[in-house]
Design a protein around this motif. Structure first.
Motif, PDB file in Angstrom:
ATOM      1  N   GLN A  70       4.861   8.992   3.507  1.00 40.45           N
ATOM      2  CA  GLN A  70       4.124   9.390   2.311  1.00 40.45           C
ATOM      3  C   GLN A  70       3.912  10.901   2.221  1.00 40.45           C
ATOM      4  O   GLN A  70       4.249  11.524   1.213  1.00 40.45           O
ATOM      5  CB  GLN A  70       2.771   8.679   2.272  1.00 40.45           C
ATOM      6  N   LEU A  95      -7.039   6.054   5.140  1.00 41.53           N
ATOM      7  CA  LEU A  95      -5.998   5.174   5.670  1.00 41.53           C
ATOM      8  C   LEU A  95      -6.396   4.400   6.929  1.00 41.53           C
ATOM      9  O   LEU A  95      -6.130   3.198   7.018  1.00 41.53           O
ATOM     10  CB  LEU A  95      -4.725   5.981   5.941  1.00 41.53           C
ATOM     11  N   ILE A 133      -7.383  11.726   1.047  1.00 42.78           N
ATOM     12  CA  ILE A 133      -6.826  10.381   0.942  1.00 42.78           C
ATOM     13  C   ILE A 133      -6.297   9.895   2.292  1.00 42.78           C
ATOM     14  O   ILE A 133      -6.296   8.693   2.568  1.00 42.78           O
ATOM     15  CB  ILE A 133      -5.716  10.309  -0.124  1.00 42.78           C
ATOM     16  N   LEU A 143       0.830  -1.207   0.000  1.00 42.53           N
ATOM     17  CA  LEU A 143       0.000   0.000   0.000  1.00 42.53           C
ATOM     18  C   LEU A 143       0.858   1.249   0.000  1.00 42.53           C
ATOM     19  O   LEU A 143       0.536   2.239  -0.675  1.00 42.53           O
ATOM     20  CB  LEU A 143      -0.928  -0.013   1.213  1.00 42.53           C
ATOM     21  N   CYS A 144       1.951   1.210   0.735  1.00 43.99           N
ATOM     22  CA  CYS A 144       2.848   2.369   0.791  1.00 43.99           C
ATOM     23  C   CYS A 144       3.438   2.675  -0.584  1.00 43.99           C
ATOM     24  O   CYS A 144       3.517   3.837  -0.993  1.00 43.99           O
ATOM     25  CB  CYS A 144       3.956   2.109   1.812  1.00 43.99           C
ATOM     26  N   TRP A 166       0.673   4.056  -2.713  1.00 40.22           N
ATOM     27  CA  TRP A 166       0.296   5.405  -2.265  1.00 40.22           C
ATOM     28  C   TRP A 166       1.294   6.446  -2.740  1.00 40.22           C
ATOM     29  O   TRP A 166       0.947   7.613  -2.917  1.00 40.22           O
ATOM     30  CB  TRP A 166       0.186   5.421  -0.733  1.00 40.22           C
ATOM     31  N   THR A 167       2.540   6.022  -2.942  1.00 35.46           N
ATOM     32  CA  THR A 167       3.566   6.962  -3.405  1.00 35.46           C
ATOM     33  C   THR A 167       3.189   7.554  -4.759  1.00 35.46           C
ATOM     34  O   THR A 167       3.383   8.750  -5.006  1.00 35.46           O
ATOM     35  CB  THR A 167       4.923   6.253  -3.503  1.00 35.46           C
TER      36      THR A 167
END
Length: 969
Positions: free
Chosen positions: A683, A649, A645, A593-594, A597-598
């Motif tokens: 992020q 999370l 966004i 996910l990280c 998300w980037t």
């Protein structure tokens, strides 16, 4: 300054000092006369972006705050819920004035907040105060940083001129930034050190409260021979004494019982749910008519076969889409029949589980081992087979030492080898005389009840006799694990039991069948390898929690127990392998996910840099020409999208954390808090800081790659604009909506319109996650604290590079403190109070933010050519690492346990003053709690039916058959 003109080509800059042609001047005048204005493509100035953000989102927050003030005054049931609830506190009753509350809430002492609102509440408020204090010191640094940066000789103007980016390369003014770093970071570490002292004292005070979790430990990885209430209780009493251990509860696999209880709750209802029967009775009471519904008729098997064989009489066979037949029935009668059947089923299941698990430390082990040994004697089987089978079924030789042949054994408490007596013939005689195969009481999940009504006393050995766990344990059988042994010997054990049944009768076979069913998990009552042990003293509980109970890893681990209401019973006793796999999966999902998300964050960050991208993509110039406001719009859109966004999370990370097998809501929230904080730092902070800096100077990088160091040194401080925007938007929207409670009020209104509202009890219950305003909400501390960690990261990093950031951060922390003080005093309950479990992670993350900020400052000063100022930061960085290593030694540890001196003092103070009902039996699974359950309004139906039966009896002739039946009843 320059003017912009358009000659059919991309925009060109004409310097004032240059010689302008007559044609050029005419074109410029024509453009001015036409009223066209073009934005400076070099980027919108920082002060304009900040002012625009304050105007737009400040106005939004002001409007929401006014609505909140009016609602607090004229609609208190939505904003002062705690005052009128059963959880009301003295603080919640002091509502102050409609305006004066804004400063009077800051006059409430920390001790009063701690007592009235709980440990989590005061920890959250003190962390906000920590941020305000650091921001104040950072703002005071601005008193000398502002003039130093502004007069350093850079070519920046307006707000950009008072940032570190305005200081020229290798300028002596860089030393001022080094001094500011020492002031801010040292002060922050000092505050954290003081917070530890305050938190430790109050954390220990929480440990002394008369709460179930303060007197209970959670035991996991329990060996097979201890997986019963009696065995686990005996083990801990053998260590801490008879009087010190109050209760032991093993967790069991009870899928059938759980399902039956869930079906029953669907009829009866719970505190959080309206039951079908409960609502049907309310319809009868309020409207006077009993509701009816359609019930699907389940055809008899024989009739179904007949129908299929003769399609003319019923439904056709093969590919038929006909609906099954249904009939209209009285809802109350039908639901009552279902409830009675479920109550009977629940009671039967509980009885069966109790019978199967009763006395397994005695009858089960004695009888099964005797049967196996007898069969071995008759058939001449090898001792190793018997030993393996005994280990599988938890058969402990120390319970019957006379049945064992002589072998070397070890006392688990002295580690000295000794010999155990054995007499095979005598053993056989004893078995024949005391065999309990005919008894069905060799399994029990509940403690035996003695005549004195103390549930666990009957299972205890005589105090004059040695405890069963202080006797000798064979090396081959001590702490055996059924899971490992079952792979090789469980089939052999079953064969032995079956063979023995021919000699001892069918009783032995039933024992073997029951044992195999429990061990393989084929029926309710299979013991898990986890349970809870409750004590009568804080000293005994803390000793058990801090003591090592087994030499093997992952065996008999003793941990702090959560509150019973916070437990996830489905995860209690989760297999170690399953839990480890779940943690790996959760980590992999978070990393994935990280990475994903980037891409999203980088795209959003790039939206506000369209002006710079026009140098690479000329077609964007037409957009800016057609819509000059597009640049400012994109500048305001970026922080809004980032805030939106970020809101997605917490639920995503909660879903990932659930795979880790947490047994309680508190540990789940702690895991989510840490993930959210780290995620936002990576992020929102690093991705935005680096990608924003690179995008803003990408064209210059291409034209002059050697200037990358200088350009980054100037671009990084200027990213303070983006972070200040984010803070303004996040504070205005997040806090504004939190104060106004718009979403909660909307949900309550929808629930009132379409949900069940026949009685006051119905109106007070949630319906499909729609809660009425009368329900006292619980604050999600992990969500808010995780979101605010990014605020601390921004403050630490940019308070020196852009001192104006400190002023924005102080306002943000102040507003959060104002709003959440009000809601914690008057709105939120403390049922989910964890005792401040987030504090340790908060301190650890705060120190990490300080270290990261110091390293970033070292890099920026190095890029700026600070050959003296940058190296001077090395002692500060090393000192911070040393501070972290210092507090890691003991400070975190002492916050997790209660010191023995305090525990003994509290135990002495409580002698003869505690009623142990608040802890005894509360850690038994909720499915065992109610054998019989009915809706609260069921009594009216029972009374009406009884009156109807009695009236019918009086109206029936005396010699009638019906009257005889009534009399017999």
């Amino acid at each position: 300054m320059g003017d912009y003109y358009h000659d059919g080509n991309p925009f060109s800059v004409v310097d004032d000092a240059a010689t302008l042609s007559d044609g050029g001047m005419m074109q410029s005048r024509e453009l001015e006369d036409s009223g066209l204005e073009f934005e400076d493509l070099s980027g919108t100035p920082m002060h304009e972006v900040i002012l625009t953000s304050l105007k737009v989102y400040g106005s939004v927050f002001a409007a929401l705050f006014v609505v909140f003030l009016l609602g607090r005054q004229y609609y208190p049931k939505a904003y002062l819920i705690l005052r009128d609830s059963d959880e009301a506190t003295e603080l919640s009753k002091r509502t102050f004035g409609p305006i004066s509350w804004m400063w009077k809430v800051f006059g409430v002492s920390d001790e009063e907040i701690f007592e009235e609102c709980g440990m989590d509440a005061i920890v959250f408020i003190r962390t906000l105060r920590f941020g305000m204090r650091v921001a104040v010191v950072s703002a005071l640094n601005g008193l000398y940083l502002f003039p130093v940066y502004a007069t350093a000789g850079g070519d920046m103007t307006q707000l950009e001129s008072v940032t570190l980016g305005n200081v020229p390369q290798s300028d002596p003014a860089l030393l001022s930034a080094t001094v500011a770093c020492y002031v801010v970071y040292t002060f922050a570490l000092y505050l954290l050190y003081r917070e530890f002292a305050w938190f430790t004292a109050h954390r220990h005070k929480v440990f002394t409260y008369q709460r179930p979790d303060n007197y209970t430990v959670y035991v996991k990885f329990i060996p097979q021979h201890l997986r019963s209430n009696e065995a686990l209780l005996d083990y801990f009493r053998s260590i801490f004494g008879h009087e010190a251990v109050l209760d032991a509860q093993i967790a069991y696999d009870i899928p059938s019982l759980d399902k039956a209880c869930a079906d029953r709750d669907a009829l009866c209802g719970t505190d959080e749910k309206i039951g079908k029967l409960e609502h049907a009775i309310n319809v009868l009471d309020v409207k006077g008519t009993s509701p009816r519904h359609k019930k699907i008729i389940v055809p008899d098997v024989t009739k179904t076969v007949s129908t299929v064989s003769n399609p003319k009489k019923g439904c056709c066979s093969g590919g038929c889409s006909c609906r099954p037949p249904a009939e209209t029935v009285d809802s109350i009668d039908e639901y009552t029949k279902e409830l009675d059947a479920l109550n009977e089923k629940v009671a039967t299941l509980i009885d069966n589980i109790d019978e199967r698990t009763k006395g397994d430390s005695e009858a089960f082990r004695d009888d099964l081992e005797a049967a196996i040994r007898k069969n071995r004697t008759l058939n001449g089987d090898d001792d190793s087979v018997v030993s393996g089978a005994s280990m599988q079924f938890g058969t402990m030789p120390q319970d019957r030492p006379q049945d064992r042949p002589t072998e070397e054994v070890i006392n688990i408490f002295t580690d000295q080898p000794e010999s155990a007596p054995a007499n095979e013939e005598e053993s056989t005689v004893v078995v024949k005389e005391s065999s309990k195969f005919a008894s069905s009481s060799f399994f029990s999940s509940t403690p035996k009840k003695s005549k004195s009504k103390k549930s666990n006393d009957a299972a205890l050995p005589d105090e004059k006799k040695p405890s069963s766990f202080s006797t000798l344990l064979p090396v081959s059988a001590s702490f055996g694990n059924v899971g490992d042994a079952a792979k090789g010997s469980i089939g052999g054990a079953a064969k032995l039991v079956s063979g023995t049944a021919q000699t001892f009768g069918t009783g032995a076979l039933s024992v073997g069948t029951g044992a195999l069913s429990l061990l393989t998990g084929k029926q309710d009552g299979t013991p898990r390898d986890a349970g809870f042990v409750s004590f009568t003293s804080l000293k005994a509980k803390q000793s058990a929690q801090q003591m090592l109970h087994h030499p093997k890893p992952f065996c008999l681990d003793v941990l702090e127990a959560p509150l019973p209401d916070h437990l996830f019973w489905g995860n209690v006793g989760m297999k170690h392998k399953t839990q480890q796999i779940g943690r790996v999966v959760a980590a992999a999902l978070t990393i994935t996910l990280c990475l994903f998300w980037t891409i999203i964050v980088s795209f959003i960050v790039g939206l506000s840099e369209v002006e710079n991208l026009t140098k690479m993509f000329p077609f964007l110039e037409d957009w800016l020409e057609a819509a000059p406001w597009l640049s400012m719009f994109l500048n305001q859109l970026k922080p809004l999208l980032l805030v939106l966004i970020v809101g997605f999370l917490p639920p995503i990370l909660i879903a990932f954390s659930k795979r880790e097998g947490h047994i309680a809501e508190t540990s789940l929230q702690t895991s989510m808090f840490f993930k959210l904080a780290v995620f936002l730092i990576i992020q929102i902070f690093f991705v935005q800081m680096l990608s924003g800096s690179i995008i803003s100077e990408i064209q210059n990088f291409i034209e002059d790659p050697m200037s990358i160091v200088t350009l980054l040194a100037e671009a990084l401080p200027q990213q303070a604009q983006s972070f200040m925007q984010y803070v303004i938007v996040q504070t205005a929207l997040n806090l504004g909506l939190e104060l106004m409670r718009g979403v909660d009020i909307l949900k309550a209104w929808v629930r009132g319109c379409i949900g069940p509202n026949l009685t006051e009890a119905e109106r007070a219950k949630p319906w499909f996650s729609l809660e009425p305003l009368s329900v006292v909400p619980e604050m999600e501390f992990a969500d808010q604290q995780g979101t605010l960690i990014l605020y601390y990261m921004i403050l630490f990093c940019y308070s020196v590079m852009s001192p104006f950031t400190s002023i924005v951060m102080w306002c943000a922390f102040g507003l959060f403190s104002l709003g959440y003080r009000h809601h914690l005093f008057y709105l939120y309950g403390k049922a989910n109070d964890s005792g401040g479990q987030l504090f340790d992670d908060f301190v650890s993350l705060s120190i990490a933010c300080i270290i990261i900020s110091e390293i970033v400052m070292f890099g920026v000063l190095g890029l700026k050519g600070g050959v003296v100022s940058a190296p001077l930061l090395i002692p500060l960085i090393v000192g911070t690492f040393m501070f972290k290593a210092y507090i890691n030694q003991q400070h975190y540890k002492i916050t997790k346990d209660l010191p023995s001196t305090i525990a003994v003092e509290e135990d002495i103070r409580n002698i003869g003053k505690i009623d142990w009902d608040f802890v005894k039996g509360v850690y038994r699974q909720p499915a065992f709690e109610h054998r019989h359950k009915e809706p609260e309004n069921m009594s009216s139906v029972r009374e009406e039916r009884q009156d109807a039966e009695e009236s019918q009896a009086f109206m029936t002739p005396d010699n009638s058959e019906a009257e005889i039946v009534v009399d017999a009843q």
